[in-house]
Design an enzyme around this catalytic site. Structure first.
Site, PDB file in Angstrom:
ATOM      1  N   HIS A  26      46.799  26.257  41.858  1.00 42.70           N
ATOM      2  CA  HIS A  26      45.849  27.508  40.992  1.00 42.70           C
ATOM      3  C   HIS A  26      44.902  27.469  40.299  1.00 42.70           C
ATOM      4  CE1 HIS A  26      50.017  29.869  39.824  1.00 42.70           C
ATOM      5  NE2 HIS A  26      50.487  28.584  39.939  1.00 42.70           N
ATOM      6  N   ASP A 130      44.759  33.559  34.644  1.00 45.67           N
ATOM      7  CA  ASP A 130      46.194  33.520  36.068  1.00 45.67           C
ATOM      8  C   ASP A 130      46.590  34.942  35.721  1.00 45.67           C
ATOM      9  OD1 ASP A 130      48.100  32.155  37.795  1.00 45.67           O
ATOM     10  OD2 ASP A 130      46.841  30.521  38.053  1.00 45.67           O
ATOM     11  N   TRP A 382      50.414  29.267  49.353  1.00 50.80           N
ATOM     12  CA  TRP A 382      49.504  30.405  50.174  1.00 50.80           C
ATOM     13  C   TRP A 382      48.727  29.680  50.362  1.00 50.80           C
ATOM     14  CZ3 TRP A 382      49.493  34.057  52.561  1.00 50.80           C
ATOM     15  CH2 TRP A 382      48.210  34.921  52.451  1.00 50.80           C
ATOM     16  N   GLU A 387      44.166  27.693  54.284  1.00 46.38           N
ATOM     17  CA  GLU A 387      43.265  27.246  55.103  1.00 46.38           C
ATOM     18  C   GLU A 387      43.024  27.455  56.657  1.00 46.38           C
ATOM     19  OE1 GLU A 387      43.750  23.862  52.720  1.00 46.38           O
ATOM     20  OE2 GLU A 387      42.787  24.954  50.878  1.00 46.38           O
ATOM     21  N   ALA A 402      59.477  29.434  44.566  1.00 49.15           N
ATOM     22  CA  ALA A 402      58.362  29.959  43.997  1.00 49.15           C
ATOM     23  C   ALA A 402      58.149  30.942  45.747  1.00 49.15           C
ATOM     24  CB  ALA A 402      57.072  29.477  44.057  1.00 49.15           C
ATOM     25  N   ASP A 403      57.245  31.073  45.457  1.00 49.13           N
ATOM     26  CA  ASP A 403      56.244  32.104  46.302  1.00 49.13           C
ATOM     27  C   ASP A 403      56.601  31.729  48.252  1.00 49.13           C
ATOM     28  OD1 ASP A 403      54.762  30.513  46.048  1.00 49.13           O
ATOM     29  OD2 ASP A 403      53.219  31.486  47.297  1.00 49.13           O
TER      30      ASP A 403
END
Length: 483
Positions: A26, A130, A382, A387, A402-403
């Site tokens: 983050h 955030d 992510w 990248e 998580a995602d």
């Protein structure tokens, strides 16, 4: 005073406080946002936790014009702050961290404006926080400082988070199943239950064991996403070319949405460095890569929070050895318990074709853009996905939590820039997928096409560049009203 003079005056007085969730994945994109806002002429202050500022980050590793402040996170200094302690960190930030943030923001926003001879920045006129910390939005707005939310996951994943209440209502919990879900708008017929966002997983070979109820955690995650609508706008580190349909679905739920990514692609590699590690030793990575043939290396990096069992590590390593390609494996000291024996066995089998390191240099992008790297075996985070996307590198995704399951699904099913290896940790599968990612002309062509488009997006006149200009104007307008 004409309109141009008024705009210049507002920009000169705009002072943005950036407050990331205190984890590397983050902090890094928020630092990239700080860099581009500084380049746009805004005053920027970056708010770390005391622990991170002392132990992980130092002033030389930030843009030189970036002002740093810090607050306590409320945890003992020796707390690991790793994946198993995230709930404790969340609770502590909501209490001790929130109180310290309120006190600091009151001081920073009410400070007298400096005269023309004073080098001090103007008072804080706006915050970008955030979005996983709803209290940071609430506190700022209560004080009277406009708050924007910044989310560091993909737009598709954020949409899935917004949809959690509906998913649970339909009984569509995230489990290793190919049953398609109906609860995420616009993704019917695409997402399976195995592709939904997850809480920290239990051991994959223990699916029948009694587990903690994930529903309360999922609802907490959904609440943080929904709370972003209370901010003045939502900022996403993505591009319309990658996630336009999700951005369009999110927009009606927010007051405004800015898709300004990939932010790291806008930041020159010598402008900002993100991570401090001893003397910035690269463990011989560059020299080793320089000695490899073009597109002959598999780069393996599962992120800053993924943990493996020794059995899973063995499957990864033996699969990589069997694939026959050289590999650079980033193995954090806290990633695997009792890994030394299997690691030594695999490295001996691979010989000079393997380099295992604890960390990669601050400029991680040089690894992915190095001519020797042929594919990226990663966790579906992510930041890592962006990248790889910018460099046109094919990927193999093994999502952890998580995602990441959402991202890995889109990699394979929509973008076709790589392969999805979720819910499987088997050496034969690792071998097969690594070979396919390294050798498939279709996957490489899709990855390179995405890279070309993303470079257009962040260039002058591109969609993300235009969105960033709109964001800077939006911040200036908020700041002018706040003044």
């Amino acid at each position: 005073m004409d309109e141009m003079q008024m705009e210049m005056e507002a920009q000169a007085q705009a002072h943005v406080l950036l407050f990331p969730w205190p984890q590397q994945g983050h902090i890094n994109p928020m630092l990239h946002l700080a860099s581009v806002l500084l380049d746009a002429g805004l005053h920027v202050t970056f708010l770390h936790t005391d622990h991170n500022l002392r132990h992980r980050f130092a002033r030389p590793h930030h843009p030189t014009r970036l002002r740093l402040l810090s607050i306590p996170d409320g945890l003992p200094d020796d707390h690991p702050r790793a994946v198993g302690g995230l709930i404790e960190l969340l609770d502590s930030m909501r209490t001790a961290g929130s109180a310290a943030y309120r006190a600091l923001l009151l001081t920073e926003s009410s400070r007298s404006r400096p005269d023309s001879l004073d080098d001090a920045p103007p008072p804080v006129t706006c915050v970008v926080v955030d979005g996983v910390m709803p209290f940071a939005i609430t506190v700022a707005e209560e004080i009277g400082v406009p708050a924007l939310a910044f989310r560091t996951e993909s737009a598709f994943a954020f949409l899935a988070y917004l949809s959690v209440p509906r998913l649970l209502e339909l009984g569509e919990n995230p489990v290793p199943s190919d049953e398609q879900v109906r609860g995420v708008p616009g993704m019917e017929g695409l997402l399976r239950r195995r592709d939904l966002p997850r809480v920290v997983p239990t051991k994959q070979d223990d699916v029948d064991a009694e587990e903690a109820d994930p529903v309360p955690v999922l609802l907490t995650i959904a609440d943080t996403a929904a709370h972003c609508r209370n901010s003045r706008a939502l900022i996403l580190n993505t591009a319309a070319s990658m996630e336009g349909p999700a951005i369009a679905r999110i927009a009606p739920h927010m007051r405004d949405v800015f898709a300004v990514g990939p932010l790291h692609a806008r930041v020159a590699t010598n402008t900002i460095a993100l991570e401090k590690h001893e003397d910035d030793d690269d463990y011989g990575c560059k020299a080793w890569l320089d000695g490899q043939d073009d597109r002959s290396v598999v780069y393996v990096n599962l992120g800053s929070l993924t943990v493996l069992s020794s059995e899973q590590l063995a499957e990864f390593l033996h699969g990589l050895v069997a694939a026959g390609y050289a590999f650079l494996f980033v193995l954090r000291p806290d990633m695997v318990a009792s890994s030394s024996a299997v690691l030594q066995e695999a490295v001996e089998a691979a010989g000079e074709r393997a380099l295992v390191v604890e960390w990669v240099p601050r400029d991680v992008h040089y690894v992915l853009r190095h001519r020797a790297v042929g594919c990226f075996l990663m966790h579906g985070g992510w930041n890592s996905m962006l990248e790889a996307a910018v460099e046109g590198v094919p990927v193999v995704c093994w999502p952890f939590f998580a995602d990441q399951p959402v991202v890995s699904r889109f990699v394979a099913a929509i973008w076709k820039t790589g392969l999805d290896m979720k819910d499987v940790c088997d050496r034969a599968v690792v071998e097969r997928m690594v070979r396919e990612a390294m050798e498939s002309p279709e996957i490489r062509a899709s990855a390179q096409a995405m890279a070309r488009q993303l470079r257009l997006d962040v260039a002058a006149g591109g969609s993300s560049s235009s969105e960033l200009q709109r964001l800077v104007g939006f911040i200036n307008e908020l700041s002018a009203v706040h003044v």
